[in-house]
Design an enzyme around this catalytic site. Structure first.
Site, PDB file in Angstrom:
ATOM      1  N   GLU A  12      41.751  44.282  50.591  1.00  0.00           N
ATOM      2  CA  GLU A  12      42.535  45.444  50.144  1.00  0.00           C
ATOM      3  C   GLU A  12      42.937  46.359  51.312  1.00  0.00           C
ATOM      4  O   GLU A  12      43.951  47.040  51.223  1.00  0.00           O
ATOM      5  CB  GLU A  12      41.761  46.218  49.070  1.00  0.00           C
ATOM      6  N   ASP A 196      45.438  40.590  37.688  1.00  0.00           N
ATOM      7  CA  ASP A 196      45.076  39.693  36.570  1.00  0.00           C
ATOM      8  C   ASP A 196      45.141  40.494  35.268  1.00  0.00           C
ATOM      9  O   ASP A 196      45.302  41.710  35.297  1.00  0.00           O
ATOM     10  CB  ASP A 196      43.657  39.130  36.768  1.00  0.00           C
TER      11      ASP A 196
HETATM   12  N1  ADE Z   1      39.608  44.155  39.447  1.00  0.00           N
HETATM   13  C1  ADE Z   1      40.651  43.331  39.336  1.00  0.00           C
HETATM   14  N2  ADE Z   1      40.613  42.650  38.181  1.00  0.00           N
HETATM   15  C2  ADE Z   1      39.506  43.061  37.543  1.00  0.00           C
HETATM   16  C3  ADE Z   1      38.905  42.719  36.303  1.00  0.00           C
HETATM   17  N3  ADE Z   1      39.449  41.797  35.513  1.00  0.00           N
HETATM   18  N4  ADE Z   1      37.737  43.336  35.968  1.00  0.00           N
HETATM   19  C4  ADE Z   1      37.196  44.261  36.790  1.00  0.00           C
HETATM   20  N5  ADE Z   1      37.712  44.608  37.977  1.00  0.00           N
HETATM   21  C5  ADE Z   1      38.865  44.028  38.353  1.00  0.00           C
END
Ligand code: ADE
Length: 231
Positions: A12, A196
């Site tokens: 990041e 995601d």
């Molecule tokens: N950071 C990025 N995706 C995530 C997720 N699905 N759950 C928790 N933190 C995250």
């Protein structure tokens, strides 16, 4: 002005350090802190490692040891809102801890006595972010970000977080940073690009999009610095 820019994972902050080019590295409390000058701003960059405790420790050090007067967070998140897609940006209007639970004693989820469920982001930084997005013709959504020490990859858990906290996205550090900044009176801004959808394929998507979404977030933060520098 001294600005801290924080991420949780090395991926990041790497696009930030690549854009800045030159910096000095200092080590403290099992972590690395990168200091540099960007135009007339003094900048300190660090990644905390994953989770609320690591995030709170790093935010405290950035403020108390490095003298940060504003803290910007750059990174990725899972989408909870159906309107957020991979690569899109969300700025936290406020943050909650979705895994803080003493409901056994009659308290609401995310609350402990003398605290508050929602920690609101700094209005001025949010407004600078909106101006930045408008001037670049980028879409920047705004909403509640829910933080917890869990990677969410399950529809029922995601729906529960969405419903309970009216959250738009989830991640694992934001509320820790918000808590520290709020307590110490330091304005903060948490930006995330979606990696995601916190669903059954979240683990796969996260690995696939961590780098590209981190860069989208980092590029936006650097554009914000131009405005902060002028303000
Ligand atoms: N950071 C990025 N995706 C995530 C997720 N699905 N759950 C928790 N933190 C995250």
């Amino acid at each position: 002005m001294k600005i801290a820019i924080m991420g949780a994972m090395v991926e990041e902050i790497t696009p930030l350090l690549q854009r800045f080019g030159t910096y000095e590295t200092r080590e403290f409390a099992n972590n690395k802190f990168y200091t540099l000058k960007y135009k007339n701003l003094d900048v300190v960059v660090a990644y905390s490692k994953i989770g609320k405790v690591n995030a709170a420790l790093t935010a405290s050090i950035l403020i108390n040891k490095f003298g940060a007067q504003k803290l910007l967070f750059s990174g990725v998140a899972g989408a909870v809102s159906d309107e957020l897609h991979i690569g899109e940006l969300i700025a936290a209007s406020g943050l909650v801890q979705h895994d803080l639970d003493i409901t056994a004693f009659g308290h609401p989820h995310g609350f402990v006595p003398e605290g508050k469920v929602l920690i609101k982001s700094d209005e001025r930084l949010l407004s600078i972010a909106k101006d930045t997005a408008n001037s670049l013709g980028l879409s920047l959504k705004e909403g509640v970000i829910a933080t917890g020490d869990q990677f969410i990859c399950e529809a029922s858990k995601k729906e529960w977080i969405k419903k309970t906290f009216d959250a738009s996205a989830i991640e694992m550090e934001g509320a820790g940073v918000a808590f520290v900044c709020d307590a110490l009176g330091v304005p903060f801004f948490i930006l995330r690009a979606i990696s995601d959808a916190a669903d059954a394929k979240a683990g796969f998507d996260f690995d696939e999009f961590l780098q590209s979404s981190s860069k989208i977030s980092a590029d936006f933060i650097i554009s914000m610095l131009e405005r902060l520098e002028r303000s």
